[in-house]
Enzyme design. Structure first.
Site, PDB file in Angstrom:
ATOM      1  N   CYS A  72       0.805  -1.074   0.052  1.00  7.66           N
ATOM      2  CA  CYS A  72      -0.021  -0.148   0.070  1.00  7.66           C
ATOM      3  C   CYS A  72       0.958   1.397  -0.165  1.00  7.66           C
ATOM      4  O   CYS A  72       1.685   1.414   1.050  1.00  7.66           O
ATOM      5  CB  CYS A  72      -1.000  -0.069   1.116  1.00  7.66           C
ATOM      6  SG  CYS A  72      -1.584   1.634   1.636  1.00  7.66           S
ATOM      7  N   CYS A 186      -0.716   3.500  -6.501  1.00  6.24           N
ATOM      8  CA  CYS A 186      -1.785   2.867  -5.658  1.00  6.24           C
ATOM      9  C   CYS A 186      -1.940   1.514  -5.881  1.00  6.24           C
ATOM     10  O   CYS A 186      -1.891   1.100  -7.199  1.00  6.24           O
ATOM     11  CB  CYS A 186      -3.008   3.596  -5.604  1.00  6.24           C
ATOM     12  SG  CYS A 186      -4.385   2.859  -4.581  1.00  6.24           S
TER      13      CYS A 186
END
Length: 279
Positions: A72, A186
C-alpha cells in the site's frame, strides 16, 4: 517454513500477492486488509500512522510471518520507517515509481496516478527531487479509482465515464499532453491497468510496481532467516471489518489460491483474534 504477510487497506495488495505466487510457489502468504477504515487515502495522517503500527504489531504476533509486505503506497510512505523502528522483522514497502518513470521517459514529462493523500504528501516531492530532478512530474489524486478497482476485482467492469474523468485530471493538466510514462501510485490500480491502457492516450507506458515489490520481497525472504518462529497451518485472509459483499470476493480470492474457509475478521485490540467468516 518461511511465511509472508501482505497488508493493504483493501484488495489492492492482492496484485502483489499474485506476483508473489509466481515467484515463490509453496510459500504461505497471509493477507490483512484494513477494511474498517478504507480508503486510507482519505484518512488523517496521524490516525493512520498510529493505527498501522499498532494493527501490524498485533497481526505479526498472531500470524508470525518471516517478512511483511506493505502493499500500500499510503501505508508505506506514512508508516514504513516507524514499522521498521518498532518491530524486529523485515518490511518491504511500496512507493510511487518516480525513478523508474524518469528512467523510461523520452519527453521528460512523467505522470503519476495515486490517492490524494499520496499526491499531497511531502514524501512524493522528496522522491521527485531525489530521483527525477530533471523531469516535470504531473500527478493526479484520483479519488474514484480505488473504489473502481475494488469493483473490478469483484468482476464488475470499470465505469468508462468516471475513468475518463480521472484520466483527464492527469493528462488534462497544463503540459499533460507531453506525458509519455505514467506510474501507478496505488496498488489498487493494478486491477485497472488494462482499462487505463485502453482509455488513456496512445503511446503512453504504464508502470505497475507490483512485480518489483514482489521481487524485493522474494530477495529479502531468501537472504534473511525468519526473525521469529513462523506460524503453521493454512493461509488466512483477514479483514478488520466484514465486507458487506464478501461472497463477491470469493472468485478473485480463489484465483489466488484462497478458499472460503481462509476468510476471517481480524479483531484488533487487547483481545486480538481472527474470527472465521464461514461459507
Amino acid at each position: 517454513m518461511a511465511r509472508i504477510l501482505a497488508f493493504d487497506s483493501g484488495i489492492g495488495g492482492l496484485g502483489v500477492v499474485a506476483q508473489l505466487r509466481a515467484l515463490l510457489p509453496g510459500v504461505p502468504i497471509d493477507y490483512l486488509a484494513d477494511t474498517a477504515v478504507y480508503p486510507y487515502g482519505e484518512q488523517p495522517d496521524a490516525l493512520l500512522r498510529h493505527r498501522i503500527v499498532t494493527l501490524l504489531g498485533q497481526a505479526i504476533a498472531r500470524l508470525r510471518p518471516s517478512v511483511v509486505v506493505i502493499a500500500c503506497n499510503t501505508a508505506s510512505t506514512l508508516a514504513l520507517d516507524s514499522l521498521r523502528a518498532t518491530y524486529g522483522i523485515p518490511f518491504v514497502g511500496c512507493v510511487p515509481p518516480i525513478k523508474w518513470a524518469a528512467d523510461h521517459t523520452r519527453t521528460g514529462t512523467i505522470g503519476l496516478l495515486a490517492t490524494r493523500a499520496t499526491v499531497r504528501r511531502p514524501y512524493l516531492q522528496d522522491l521527485h527531487a531525489r530521483f527525477a530532478p530533471r523531469c516535470t512530474l504531473l500527478a493526479h489524486g484520483a479519488r474514484g479509482l480505488a473504489d473502481m478497482a475494488e469493483r473490478a476485482f469483484r468482476g464488475l467492469p470499470p465505469d468508462r465515464t468516471q475513468l475518463a474523468i480521472e484520466l483527464d485530471g492527469l493528462f488534462g493538466q497544463p503540459g499533460g499532453a507531453a506525458i509519455d510514462v505514467v506510474g501507478i501510485g496505488c496498488t489498487h490500480y493494478t486491477f485497472l491497468l488494462d482499462a487505463l491502457r485502453e482509455s488513456g492516450p496512445a503511446g503512453v507506458t504504464w508502470l505497475d510496481p507490483a512485480p518489483a515489490v514482489a521481487r524485493q520481497a522474494a530477495r529479502v525472504l531468501t537472504e534473511q532467516a525468519p526473525a521469529i518462529p513462523c506460524a503453521t497451518g493454512g493461509e488466512r485472509v483477514c479483514f478488520t471489518a466484514l465486507p458487506p459483499d464478501f461472497p463477491a470476493l470469493l472468485p478473485g480470492l480463489g484465483r489466488l489460491g484462497y478458499g472460503a474457509d481462509a476468510l476471517s475478521v481480524f479483531t484488533a485490540g487487547e483481545n486480538t483474534a481472527a474470527h472465521p467468516i464461514g461459507n
